[in-house]
Design a protein around this motif. Structure first.
Motif, mmCIF file in Angstrom:
data_model
loop_
_atom_site.group_PDB
_atom_site.id
_atom_site.type_symbol
_atom_site.label_atom_id
_atom_site.label_comp_id
_atom_site.label_asym_id
_atom_site.label_seq_id
_atom_site.Cartn_x
_atom_site.Cartn_y
_atom_site.Cartn_z
ATOM 1 N N PHE A 25 83.447 57.847 42.949
ATOM 2 C CA PHE A 25 84.143 56.565 42.961
ATOM 3 C C PHE A 25 85.636 56.773 43.188
ATOM 4 N N LEU A 26 86.278 55.743 43.730
ATOM 5 C CA LEU A 26 87.699 55.790 44.041
ATOM 6 C C LEU A 26 88.386 54.554 43.487
ATOM 7 N N SER A 27 89.647 54.672 43.236
ATOM 8 C CA SER A 27 90.432 53.519 42.810
ATOM 9 C C SER A 27 91.516 53.268 43.845
ATOM 10 N N PRO A 28 92.191 52.136 43.786
ATOM 11 C CA PRO A 28 93.261 51.871 44.748
ATOM 12 C C PRO A 28 94.366 52.919 44.709
ATOM 13 N N HIS A 29 94.396 53.726 43.643
ATOM 14 C CA HIS A 29 95.457 54.722 43.523
ATOM 15 C C HIS A 29 95.094 56.041 44.191
ATOM 16 N N LEU A 37 79.047 66.012 38.749
ATOM 17 C CA LEU A 37 79.684 64.697 38.597
ATOM 18 C C LEU A 37 79.835 64.303 37.125
ATOM 19 N N ASN A 38 80.060 65.287 36.261
ATOM 20 C CA ASN A 38 80.278 64.975 34.846
ATOM 21 C C ASN A 38 81.724 64.607 34.545
ATOM 22 N N TRP A 39 82.648 65.244 35.281
ATOM 23 C CA TRP A 39 84.065 65.087 34.976
ATOM 24 C C TRP A 39 84.779 64.351 36.102
ATOM 25 N N CYS A 40 85.678 63.466 35.716
ATOM 26 C CA CYS A 40 86.486 62.718 36.673
ATOM 27 C C CYS A 40 87.966 63.044 36.445
ATOM 28 N N ASP A 41 88.652 63.295 37.546
ATOM 29 C CA ASP A 41 90.082 63.615 37.459
ATOM 30 C C ASP A 41 90.732 63.264 38.786
ATOM 31 N N ARG A 42 91.597 62.262 38.798
ATOM 32 C CA ARG A 42 92.236 61.835 40.038
ATOM 33 C C ARG A 42 93.074 62.941 40.666
ATOM 34 N N ALA A 43 93.533 63.894 39.872
ATOM 35 C CA ALA A 43 94.424 64.923 40.401
ATOM 36 C C ALA A 43 93.738 65.860 41.390
ATOM 37 N N GLY A 51 72.874 69.719 42.471
ATOM 38 C CA GLY A 51 73.986 69.477 41.570
ATOM 39 C C GLY A 51 74.668 68.141 41.729
ATOM 40 N N PHE A 52 74.199 67.294 42.658
ATOM 41 C CA PHE A 52 74.860 66.011 42.852
ATOM 42 C C PHE A 52 74.301 64.975 41.883
ATOM 43 N N TYR A 53 74.592 65.195 40.608
ATOM 44 C CA TYR A 53 74.153 64.289 39.553
ATOM 45 C C TYR A 53 75.038 64.514 38.336
ATOM 46 N N SER A 54 74.841 63.691 37.337
ATOM 47 C CA SER A 54 75.539 63.839 36.064
ATOM 48 C C SER A 54 74.520 63.755 34.940
ATOM 49 N N ASN A 55 74.775 64.495 33.872
ATOM 50 C CA ASN A 55 73.924 64.337 32.682
ATOM 51 C C ASN A 55 74.725 63.775 31.514
ATOM 52 N N ASN A 56 75.847 63.104 31.825
ATOM 53 C CA ASN A 56 76.595 62.433 30.765
ATOM 54 C C ASN A 56 75.736 61.388 30.059
ATOM 55 N N THR A 57 75.033 60.603 30.849
ATOM 56 C CA THR A 57 74.099 59.600 30.338
ATOM 57 C C THR A 57 72.847 59.671 31.198
ATOM 58 N N ALA A 58 71.684 59.666 30.599
ATOM 59 C CA ALA A 58 70.440 59.873 31.336
ATOM 60 C C ALA A 58 70.154 58.722 32.297
ATOM 61 N N GLY A 59 69.691 59.089 33.486
ATOM 62 C CA GLY A 59 69.164 58.108 34.430
ATOM 63 C C GLY A 59 70.193 57.215 35.076
ATOM 64 N N ARG A 60 71.421 57.720 35.310
ATOM 65 C CA ARG A 60 72.460 56.918 35.944
ATOM 66 C C ARG A 60 72.738 57.426 37.357
ATOM 67 N N PRO A 107 100.468 64.305 43.896
ATOM 68 C CA PRO A 107 99.302 64.068 43.026
ATOM 69 C C PRO A 107 99.742 63.665 41.627
ATOM 70 N N PRO A 108 98.898 62.907 40.935
ATOM 71 C CA PRO A 108 99.193 62.574 39.542
ATOM 72 C C PRO A 108 98.938 63.770 38.637
ATOM 73 N N ALA A 109 99.371 63.676 37.414
ATOM 74 C CA ALA A 109 99.094 64.733 36.449
ATOM 75 C C ALA A 109 97.595 64.804 36.180
ATOM 76 N N SER A 110 97.098 66.017 36.005
ATOM 77 C CA SER A 110 95.678 66.195 35.739
ATOM 78 C C SER A 110 95.311 65.633 34.373
ATOM 79 N N ASN A 111 94.220 64.864 34.354
ATOM 80 C CA ASN A 111 93.744 64.268 33.103
ATOM 81 C C ASN A 111 92.236 64.101 33.169
ATOM 82 N N PRO A 112 91.509 65.228 33.085
ATOM 83 C CA PRO A 112 90.035 65.157 33.201
ATOM 84 C C PRO A 112 89.410 64.396 32.054
ATOM 85 N N THR A 113 88.481 63.511 32.399
ATOM 86 C CA THR A 113 87.726 62.746 31.405
ATOM 87 C C THR A 113 86.270 62.723 31.825
ATOM 88 N N LEU A 114 85.396 62.528 30.878
ATOM 89 C CA LEU A 114 83.981 62.400 31.190
ATOM 90 C C LEU A 114 83.757 61.107 31.986
#
Length: 480
Positions: free
Chosen positions: A119-123, A444-450, A105-114, A468-475
């Protein structure tokens, strides 16, 4: 697992921003509380972005890895050790599960072959360290021990940190405590060769290879100190030590990156330089000294082989991709003819079996990254192979004899008898693999800093909870 005590020191999130918590595990340790004397201890030394060509044993010109080279001279070198993915997070997930990322399950199918990673941000919150005591497994959340950057400083400008020293001291202390209590397992995974590279004051400026070389020299010294601790504790003859890396060298780091020797390209790609890594096994009195094995390994085999040595059955109800290859360590001439499947994200890119490697897809560096000066294959341009866009070769796969051409420079002509005899064999292996493949749910399809660990259990007692920040899931957008 009932009678095993567990000590776990886990770096759960990497503020350095390249990989998820699986990259950053510093030490994962378990010790059976009661076990027979004939079960070996096992230590896996997993480096970070260290290339095949970084070892003196493999021809690195400066010969700055005497302790690792000594492991090889006293043990066994595997010439073809493959990771399960061309970058840290999915590679480490597969080593720990014995399963391809497409299965675990450690993959994403949002876009093929990626390629994907956490990933992390400074926040994002600093990573933290926890300690788990018996019993194991624990159904309770692990308490916060400390926040990473408050106690473990890395000066990125000077490339200075004592992290490798701390990891080494912890490993030595663990060996000293556990050597007389029965078999133990240690996963030693320092990350100083991952950009931005670092070393302690004692090693800064000591290498001919610059900052990256300083990091390699300190890791080599750590290897020597751990081996000496085994000898001092009198358990060296009953300990299997494995030295390897989570993927090939990151050539995008240029002078601060490693070397993949003769292999094509580097980290992020499914060419040899991205997924073929050092493989050294050391077990005095058991593994013949100075031996070489042509057996094609994957790091998923370590899962099955360690279970085999421990007399533990493999998990049921799931496909395990790793093979139990303990006999190949004792009898280096043995060679099991097996396919190794090389994925980039959710796409099967290539397959290696025996001396041959077949590319179904090729993709080196995305054009938009090349425009920014990022190059996974600097100085390499192989027509129809190092393609800057995903290129489908399924109708006419690209074939190499890796034994003759380890650098993947000279594709075998599709009109040759060699091509006609080998491609059907490899295509059958691919067909069989796909027919039995049950893909895991992509994680790894959805990203949400929360969802990050802003306020892990125990933070209140230390006064280190973060809001924590407000939840805001995005692809998730995976660019490469």
């Amino acid at each position: 697992m009932k009678n095993r005590s567990v000590v776990s020191v886990s770096v759960m999130y990497s503020v350095r921003g390249k990989c998820n918590w699986l990259l950053a595990i510093g030490l994962l340790l378990f010790t059976p509380a009661a076990a027979t004397d004939d079960l070996p201890n096992v230590i896996i030394m997993l480096m970070d972005d260290m290339g095949w060509g970084d070892l003196g044993w493999n021809g690195e010109p400066s010969r700055e890895t005497p302790n690792i080279d000594q492991l090889a001279s006293e043990g066994l070198t595997v010439t073809s050790m493959y990771t399960a993915a061309p970058l840290c997070s999915p590679s480490r997930a597969s080593l720990l599960t014995g399963r391809l990322p497409i299965r675990n399950g450690f993959y994403s199918n949002n876009t093929a072959g990626r390629n994907v990673y956490n990933f992390l941000s400074p926040h994002y919150p600093p990573l933290y360290i926890t300690e788990l005591s018996p019993p194991y497994p624990s159904p309770e959340p692990l308490p916060l021990h400390t926040r990473y950057y408050e106690d473990f400083s890395i000066n990125r400008v000077r490339g200075l940190s004592n992290m490798t020293q701390l990891f080494t001291q912890e490993a030595i202390g663990f060996i000293e405590r556990e050597a007389g209590r029965g078999p133990f397992f240690l996963l030693w995974a320092p990350d100083s060769t991952h950009a931005p590279t670092y070393a302690s004051d004692a090693f800064r400026g000591t290498s001919r290879r610059g900052r990256y070389g300083d990091a390699v020299r300190e890791l080599d010294a750590g290897v020597g100190a751990i081996i000496e601790a085994l000898r001092h504790a009198g358990v060296d003859n009953n300990t299997l030590v494995v030295f390897t890396s989570d993927n090939g060298a990151a050539l995008v780091s240029k002078q601060e990156g490693g070397s993949n020797g003769p292999f094509l390209c580097g980290k992020q790609t499914t060419y040899e330089g991205g997924m073929r890594v050092p493989g050294v096994f050391w077990w005095p009195g058991v593994i013949p000294a100075g031996s070489v094995s042509q057996q094609v390994w994957t790091q998923m085999d370590l899962f099955s082989t360690v279970a085999q040595l421990a007399g533990v059955p493999l998990p049921q109800g799931r496909q395990i991709d790793g093979l139990p290859l303990a006999n190949s360590l004792i009898h280096p001439h043995l060679e099991i003819f097996r396919p190794v499947f090389l994925y980039r994200g959710n796409r099967l890119m290539a397959v290696r079996q025996g001396s041959y490697k077949m590319h179904l897809w090729t993709w080196s560096t995305p054009t938009y990254e090349l425009a920014k000066g990022i190059d996974y294959c600097p100085g390499a341009d192989v027509h129809n192979v190092t393609t800057s866009t995903p290129t489908d070769h399924s109708d006419r796969p690209v074939l190499f004899n890796i034994a003759v051409d380890p650098g993947e420079r000279y594709p075998i002509s599709s009109h040759s008898a060699e091509y006609s005899s080998q491609v059907p064999v490899l295509l059958q292996a691919v067909f069989d693999h796909r027919a039995k493949l049950k893909r895991g749910e992509p994680q790894l399809n959805w990203c949400d800093r929360a969802v990050m660990h802003w306020a892990p259990p125990g933070c209140e007692a230390l006064g280190k909870c973060l809001k924590p920040p407000a939840s805001n899931p995005t692809l998730c957008n995976w660019p490469h």
